[in-house]
Scaffold this active site. Structure first.
Site, short mmCIF file in Angstrom:
data_model
loop_
_atom_site.label_atom_id
_atom_site.label_comp_id
_atom_site.label_asym_id
_atom_site.label_seq_id
_atom_site.Cartn_x
_atom_site.Cartn_y
_atom_site.Cartn_z
N ASP A 92 0.85 -1.19 0.00
CA ASP A 92 0.00 0.00 0.00
C ASP A 92 0.89 1.24 0.00
O ASP A 92 1.40 1.65 1.03
CB ASP A 92 -0.91 -0.03 1.25
CG ASP A 92 -1.94 1.09 1.23
OD1 ASP A 92 -1.89 1.94 0.30
OD2 ASP A 92 -2.79 1.12 2.14
N ASP B 6 -0.16 4.22 -1.22
CA ASP B 6 -0.96 5.45 -1.22
C ASP B 6 -2.28 5.15 -0.50
O ASP B 6 -3.18 4.54 -1.07
CB ASP B 6 -1.22 5.87 -2.68
CG ASP B 6 -2.16 7.06 -2.78
OD1 ASP B 6 -2.56 7.62 -1.73
OD2 ASP B 6 -2.49 7.44 -3.92
N ASN C 2 -7.56 3.91 -0.75
CA ASN C 2 -7.98 2.62 -0.19
C ASN C 2 -9.49 2.39 -0.24
O ASN C 2 -9.94 1.27 -0.45
CB ASN C 2 -7.48 2.48 1.25
CG ASN C 2 -6.00 2.16 1.28
OD1 ASN C 2 -5.37 1.97 0.22
ND2 ASN C 2 -5.42 2.11 2.46
N GLY D 97 -5.72 -2.65 -0.13
CA GLY D 97 -4.94 -1.41 -0.15
C GLY D 97 -3.72 -1.37 -1.05
O GLY D 97 -3.16 -0.30 -1.31
N ASP E 76 -10.10 -0.31 -14.79
CA ASP E 76 -11.22 -0.01 -13.90
C ASP E 76 -12.16 -1.21 -13.86
O ASP E 76 -12.60 -1.70 -14.90
CB ASP E 76 -11.95 1.24 -14.43
CG ASP E 76 -12.99 1.74 -13.44
OD1 ASP E 76 -12.90 1.36 -12.25
OD2 ASP E 76 -13.87 2.51 -13.86
N GLU F 12 -9.75 2.88 -9.53
CA GLU F 12 -9.53 3.90 -8.49
C GLU F 12 -8.80 3.35 -7.27
O GLU F 12 -8.19 4.11 -6.53
CB GLU F 12 -10.87 4.54 -8.09
CG GLU F 12 -11.91 3.61 -7.47
CD GLU F 12 -12.77 2.87 -8.50
OE1 GLU F 12 -12.43 2.91 -9.70
OE2 GLU F 12 -13.76 2.24 -8.08
N ASP G 284 -19.62 -12.75 -21.32
CA ASP G 284 -18.71 -13.23 -22.36
C ASP G 284 -18.79 -12.35 -23.61
O ASP G 284 -19.79 -12.36 -24.32
CB ASP G 284 -19.10 -14.68 -22.71
CG ASP G 284 -17.98 -15.45 -23.37
OD1 ASP G 284 -16.90 -15.57 -22.76
OD2 ASP G 284 -18.18 -15.92 -24.51
N ASP H 208 -5.41 -13.00 -20.50
CA ASP H 208 -6.19 -13.89 -19.64
C ASP H 208 -7.07 -14.81 -20.47
O ASP H 208 -7.67 -14.41 -21.46
CB ASP H 208 -7.07 -12.99 -18.75
CG ASP H 208 -7.85 -13.77 -17.72
OD1 ASP H 208 -7.22 -14.45 -16.90
OD2 ASP H 208 -9.10 -13.68 -17.73
N GLU I 138 -2.88 -17.23 -21.43
CA GLU I 138 -3.21 -18.27 -20.45
C GLU I 138 -4.16 -19.27 -21.11
O GLU I 138 -5.34 -18.97 -21.33
CB GLU I 138 -3.89 -17.65 -19.22
CG GLU I 138 -4.26 -18.69 -18.18
CD GLU I 138 -5.49 -18.33 -17.37
OE1 GLU I 138 -5.60 -18.80 -16.23
OE2 GLU I 138 -6.36 -17.59 -17.88
N ASP J 261 -3.83 -18.67 -9.24
CA ASP J 261 -4.98 -19.57 -9.36
C ASP J 261 -4.69 -20.95 -8.78
O ASP J 261 -5.57 -21.80 -8.74
CB ASP J 261 -5.36 -19.75 -10.84
CG ASP J 261 -5.89 -18.46 -11.44
OD1 ASP J 261 -6.57 -17.71 -10.72
OD2 ASP J 261 -5.61 -18.19 -12.62
#
Ligand code: NOJ
Ligand code: NOJ
Length: 707
Positions: free
Chosen positions: A45, A47, A51, A72, A100, A127, A216, A246, A274, A346
């Site tokens: 963390d 910053d 959080n 965090g 995001d 964020e 999907d 991914d 992957e 995973d």
């Protein structure tokens, strides 16, 4: 003969730093690199102001006890720990998806996408990792700081899906702040609307059904296609060096060819996907290596991961690892580019399976000296593990516990990362078994006169004698490159005309020894690989190997424009030649010619086209319809499983379809064929079909099988 190189390199860290800083960070060869995998939320963390941001408040758990909440960690935190990572020899970081993510609580009391795989705006930064306006400020700052230390940045990118289909934000996705669509009210067809995947060996289900309840994406829709490609480009503009893509097994395979081609057309990048196949006997393993050989994607090496896990964390014999390496060497055109690992976010952490540091050190030593591009999962060097529920997800993602630079694992990784940078046998070399039983594995890497010999005893008892061991190391005495860190010692090699005997020795319990040699004058020119190994004229590609002075690079007989050249890499532009498969060679100023490496020159930039053939000839179990046609993208009229395009998919049998990436703006000719289970080929009749591929966007072809 004493090997002067090992000692000199150990005492010259400064030289390495200068080298790294001047190398082309964007060049697409990562074989000299050590990748460190970070779940951003769980690292550090840096910053505290981000959080518990207002737009998604309540998803943060300051006590770090709810493993499904944000804790965090952020991009600033990674940046602050770059010196720690650099000290361990890390030259690339792979960070969890920074985009995001959805903002709603989808669990009780908290279920949050702290891992980043529930994307919402693929062109903004979450964020929790950056700032409240979802800007790139923290991301850009991290990339600049990493690059100034010679550390590349790889982002995890998930083009298969947005966020949850049945709760939360219902797949809503935004284009840099502007709402595009969601799955609840999908009037435009941006998503597939199918049930959850139940048969992970069914080609149609894995690509078109729902993975873990995640919305999907229909990548064949021009809006979705453009959205995902432009989002990747945004990250390239923000200077990422690579993508871990991914769940490629679950995105549309044919479309991915155009996705990765778009990335390479923008700038040199390393891209690996992957595709989970834990065994070479996996029913889709053949599709995986066909995909890796033809698309330009490299892949995470799941079969080797599984073997490492069986051999080091359980008690299987070394034959399992040796067998997987041999099999993959046959199947993958560039096995040296496979991305190797011993655990990840995973899977159970190694120490959750076997709480034995010796075994972890042995597995790490293997990983870091094996062929491939190695990844170390964050915290491994601190022996981080939480064994709740056997350490399965999410307990394999604890908070980074400490940043101790004195652990044996930290020191071991640093030494072997240094060897990977400095001895080309590790980055580019062949991988050959020299001595093996259930507990002992001795293997040799060799390239352009450089040699590394590694001996591992994973047992609790001494292996003795190790006799009948031969090596390419020249006659002489060799110190352990690890300086005895894992119990290694010196060996003596005598002359045997190239196949040199090693004086018998005992290998004590839990010992790893590494012996290395670099010739004063390496053999040049020798070519190891090309990344990517498929692209259209004008795209920059990176040749890795051993080179000297001014070189000419030829695709067949046509010389390519050289952009930059160093002792271990040459960046060239693919020359303007007819599409097809070429042998690439390097010629030095005295016309010494290297070995050749295959390269596929595409006809042009790729765009995805969905081909449907209705009422095709009947097939029995094991027979498939394929597409073949007039350009290299269509297999140049090949009629083999690996050469033609397919297998096509038949959810509406006997109509077959497949999304295929083909050259934009070109007129192509093609036909559909049946390849029976026994390889017998049946062509459809009539003239070739013809289609002019759109110049951009996506395309559709719908024809009947010609009887
Ligand atoms: C595979 C990722 O590694 C995993 O963590 C993620 O949940 C799924 N793909 C879905 O994105
Ligand atoms: C050979 C096939 O027999 C034929 O049907 C096809 O049209 C041509 N290849 C391509 O011109």
């Amino acid at each position: 003969m004493w090997n002067i190189f090992s000692r000199r390199l150990l005492t010259a860290p400064l030289a390495c730093i200068v080298l790294a800083a001047t190398a082309n960070l964007h060049a697409a060869d990562f074989k000299h690199d050590l990748i460190y995998q970070i779940i951003t939320d769980r690292f550090f963390d840096g910053d505290t102001s981000n959080n518990d941001p207002a737009q998604s408040s309540g998803l943060f758990d300051a006590t770090k006890t709810n493993f499904q909440a944000y804790w965090g960690g952020d991009l600033a935190g990674i940046q602050q720990k770059l010196p720690y990572l650099a000290g361990m020899g890390v030259t690339a970081i792979w960070i969890s998806p920074p985009v995001d993510n959805e903002n709603k609580n989808i669990g009780s009391p908290i279920g949050a996408p702290y891992h980043g795989y529930q994307g919402k705006d693929f062109k903004r930064i979450d964020e929790h990792f950056g700032d409240a306006s979802n800007s790139f400020a923290a991301f850009d700052s991290l990339v600049a700081a990493a690059h100034s230390r010679g550390i590349k940045v790889i982002i995890d990118f998930a083009p298969n899906h947005s966020n949850n289909a049945r709760n939360g934000e219902f797949g809503a996705f935004l284009d840099n702040g502007t709402f595009v669509g969601d799955i609840k009210n999908d009037v435009n067809g941006y998503f597939h609307h199918n049930p959850d995947i139940t048969d992970f060996n069914d080609r149609y289900q894995v690509q078109y059904f729902t993975l873990s309840g995640l919305s999907d994406f229909n990548q064949e829709h021009p809006t979705v296609d453009a959205y995902l490609k432009s989002a990747a480009q945004v990250f390239q503009q923000h200077k990422v060096d690579g993508f871990r893509v991914d769940a490629i097994k679950h995105a549309t395979w044919g479309w991915l060819y155009s996705f990765v081609n778009n990335i390479y057309t923008n700038t040199d990048t390393f891209t690996f996907g992957e595709w989970i196949a834990d065994f070479t006997s996996d029913p889709l393993y053949h599709d995986l290596y066909k995909f890796a050989n033809r698309s330009g994607f490299s892949a995470l090496d799941f079969p080797l991961y599984h073997a490492i896990d069986d051999v080091f964390a359980r008690d299987n014999g070394f034959g399992e690892i040796d067998g997987v390496l041999a099999q993959e060497a046959v199947n993958f055109q560039q096995a040296g580019d496979l991305v190797t690992f011993l655990d990840n976010h995973d899977r159970q952490r190694f120490l959750s399976i076997k709480d034995n540091k010796d075994r972890l050190h042995e597995a790490l030593a293997f990983l870091l000296t094996c062929r491939g591009v190695p990844v170390v999962y964050y915290g491994t060097e601190q022996y981080l593990h939480n064994d709740t529920n056997f350490g399965n997800d999410p307990f394999n993602r604890p908070m980074m516990s400490s940043f101790d630079t004195t652990t044996t694992a930290y020191k071991l990784i640093a030494k072997l990362a240094d060897l990977r940078k400095t001895n080309p046998a590790i980055a580019d070399g062949s991988m050959g078994q020299r001595w093996i039983n259930n507990d002992v594995y001795i293997y040799e890497r060799a390239f352009a006169g450089s040699v590394v010999l590694v001996a591992i005893n994973k047992n609790d008892t001494t292996a003795t004698p190790i006799s009948g061991l031969f090596t390419n190391l020249p006659a002489g005495k060799y110190d352990d490159f690890l300086g005895g860190l894992l119990g290694g010692f010196a060996i003596t090699v005598t002359n045997g005309s190239g196949n040199n005997p090693v004086t018998d020795f005992s290998l004590p319990a839990h010992t790893v020894a590494v012996w290395q040699f670099k010739p004063a004058t390496p053999v040049t020119p020798v070519l190891a690989s090309i990344g990517p190994d498929v692209a259209q004229p004008g795209v920059q590609v990176t040749l890795a190997g051993s080179f000297s002075g001014s070189n000419t690079v030829k695709f067949g007989s046509t010389a390519a424009t050289v952009i930059s050249s160093s002792a271990d890499q040459i960046v060239v532009k693919v020359p303007t030649v007819t599409n097809g498969n070429y042998n690439v060679t390097v010629w030095d100023s005295k016309s010494h010619v290297s070995n050749s490496v295959p390269f596929t020159v595409l006809t042009g930039k790729l765009i995805p086209v969905t081909f449907t053939v209705n009422s095709a000839i009947s097939t029995f179990f094991g027979d498939y319809i394929f597409l073949t046609g007039s350009t290299v993208e269509l297999g140049n009229w090949s009629t083999t499983y690996d050469g033609a395009v397919g297998p096509m998919l038949a959810p509406n049998y006997p109509n077959w379809f497949l999304n295929v990436s083909v050259p934009a703006g070109q007129t192509i000719e093609f036909k559909f064929i049946k390849i029976a289970g026994d390889g017998k080929v049946t062509w459809e009749n009539g003239p070739n079909h013809k289609f002019t591929v759109p110049a951009s966007g996506t395309g559709v072809v719908n024809v009947n099988w010609q009887n």
